[in-house]
Design a protein around this motif. Structure first.
Motif, short mmCIF file in Angstrom:
data_model
loop_
_atom_site.label_atom_id
_atom_site.label_comp_id
_atom_site.label_asym_id
_atom_site.label_seq_id
_atom_site.Cartn_x
_atom_site.Cartn_y
_atom_site.Cartn_z
N SER A 235 -12.16 2.85 -2.69
CA SER A 235 -12.02 4.17 -3.30
C SER A 235 -12.62 4.11 -4.70
CB SER A 235 -10.55 4.59 -3.38
OG SER A 235 -10.43 5.84 -4.03
N ASN A 236 -13.44 5.11 -5.03
CA ASN A 236 -14.12 5.16 -6.32
C ASN A 236 -13.53 6.17 -7.29
OD1 ASN A 236 -16.18 3.28 -5.52
ND2 ASN A 236 -17.15 4.91 -4.36
N HIS A 237 -12.73 7.10 -6.79
CA HIS A 237 -12.27 8.21 -7.63
C HIS A 237 -10.89 8.66 -7.14
CE1 HIS A 237 -12.25 12.10 -9.70
NE2 HIS A 237 -13.27 11.67 -10.41
N ASN A 261 -8.10 -2.89 -3.51
CA ASN A 261 -9.18 -1.90 -3.59
C ASN A 261 -10.35 -2.44 -4.39
OD1 ASN A 261 -10.07 1.06 -3.17
ND2 ASN A 261 -10.42 0.75 -5.35
N GLN A 262 -11.55 -2.15 -3.90
CA GLN A 262 -12.74 -2.40 -4.69
C GLN A 262 -13.49 -1.09 -4.86
OE1 GLN A 262 -15.24 -5.29 -2.77
NE2 GLN A 262 -15.24 -4.25 -0.80
N ALA A 263 -13.96 -0.85 -6.07
CA ALA A 263 -14.70 0.36 -6.41
C ALA A 263 -16.08 -0.04 -6.91
CB ALA A 263 -13.96 1.16 -7.47
N VAL A 264 -16.97 0.92 -6.94
CA VAL A 264 -18.31 0.73 -7.51
C VAL A 264 -18.42 1.66 -8.71
CG1 VAL A 264 -20.79 0.81 -7.10
CG2 VAL A 264 -19.24 0.21 -5.23
N LEU A 265 -18.91 1.13 -9.82
CA LEU A 265 -19.11 1.95 -11.01
C LEU A 265 -20.37 2.79 -10.82
CD1 LEU A 265 -18.09 2.63 -13.84
CD2 LEU A 265 -19.51 0.77 -14.72
#
Length: 345
Positions: A235-237, A261-265
């Motif tokens: 999840s990014n947002h 969780n891993q997100a991408v900037l």
């Protein structure tokens, strides 16, 4: 006499998502958007805004309606929409961006097996996803050549069996949770039978974008796996996280799955300290621990999503000031040929 409870029939253990949805997850998947005009019409995207979109794309649009329902209608800059809507920027070539930015292909040791790091391997279980994220580092990956097909399946299992130094197997893709229960649970049972495997890890965006996939049958099967199970969601947002996602996470936790969780900037989507703080707080409220914040993997067609390393470090400093340490993800970059993720901050 000990009472045996069947999670498939006892109402206390039937997945909340099943109780909330009349359609199957397969129907929801099939009814998702795959046409730019259709999704723009649904979201009331203006003709002026549509000039930003390409006439065609080699990387198709695909997104479940459940995920689209969380987007703000009429807003071309909605942070969820920007993750999935093709734009003309994808057709701009940029130096340093390639079809294999993290060196996956050179790390393939057996069909379907990517062995980059000591002690763990990754299995390409499928080339399919429920959603096509525009920034995807495998958007150009030749899945037809390397995914874990039926013919290549046993060779991959044999590779893992013959390497006693492997203690963890990561199921990836595509998205491994698009496999049906028979396939995904059957694969886990095979891995469970290998003595030196301690953990099975699943990398999946499914709980976020298609939470109805987290069925009672799936969770019942997962609860019977004796190895340690970890699911790394993506999840990014914070706007991606709603009550259905929460229910999916709760069902997975009941099945004894550890949730990370891993997100991408992503530029223009979550490159703001307050947005990242809200994401970490909301994830933790759902029982998910923030794990990684990735700098963009430089896949061809994704340069418009990149933020600078200096900006990323500044954002991380703000997170550290405003969050307890356990809610601050590690800022990392994946580099081809490196022995591990490179920790930036």
């Amino acid at each position: 006499m000990e009472l045996t409870i069947d999670r498939n029939s006892d109402p206390r253990y039937i997945g909340k998502n099943l109780l909330q949805n009349s359609k199957t997850w397969q129907q929801e998947l099939a009814e998702g958007f795959n046409n730019i005009d259709d999704i723009c019409e649904y979201l009331n995207i203006s003709q002026a805004d549509k000039t930003l979109l390409p006439s065609s794309s080699t990387f198709p649009l695909r997104v479940p309606r459940e995920f689209v329902a969380r987007m703000e209608k009429g807003n071309i800059n909605d942070p969820l929409l920007k993750q999935i809507l093709p734009t003309k920027n994808e057709n701009i070539s940029a130096s340093g961006f390639s079809n294999d930015p993290v060196g996956d292909i050179n790390a393939i040791t057996e069909a379907g097996v990517i062995h980059k790091y000591q002690g763990r391997v990754l299995l390409i279980t499928t080339g399919s996803c429920a959603i096509n994220c525009r920034y995807c580092f495998r958007r150009n990956f030749p899945y037809s050549d390397f995914q874990l097909s039926t013919k290549k399946h046993q060779k991959a299992i044999n590779y893992i069996q013959n390497r006693s130094d492997i203690s963890e197997v990561i199921l990836s893709g595509g998205d491994p949770l698009l496999l049906n229960e028979q396939k995904i649970l059957g694969l886990m049972q095979q891995l469970q039978a290998i003595p030196h495997i301690k953990r099975i890890r699943i990398h999946s965006r499914i709980p976020i974008v298609l939470p109805s996939r987290i069925t009672a049958e799936l969770c019942n099967g997962l609860s019977k796996i004796k190895k340690e199970l970890v699911l790394v969601a993506h999840s990014n947002h914070a706007n991606e996280l709603n009550s259905k996602v929460r229910s999916a996470f709760e069902d997975l936790k009941e099945a004894n799955v550890t949730l990370l969780n891993q997100a991408v900037l992503l530029k223009g989507i979550n490159d703001d300290s307050q947005q990242l703080i809200e994401l970490s707080e909301k994830l933790f409220s759902m029982g998910v621990l923030p794990y990684y914040l990735h700098l963009l993997d430089r896949a061809a067609g994704t340069a418009h999503f990149e933020t600078s390393e200096n900006q990323a470090i500044a954002l991380m400093n703000q997170l550290k000031k405003n969050l307890p340490g356990y809610l601050v993800p590690k800022l990392v970059r994946e580099q081809a040929g490196a022995e591990s993720k490179t920790i930036i901050a």
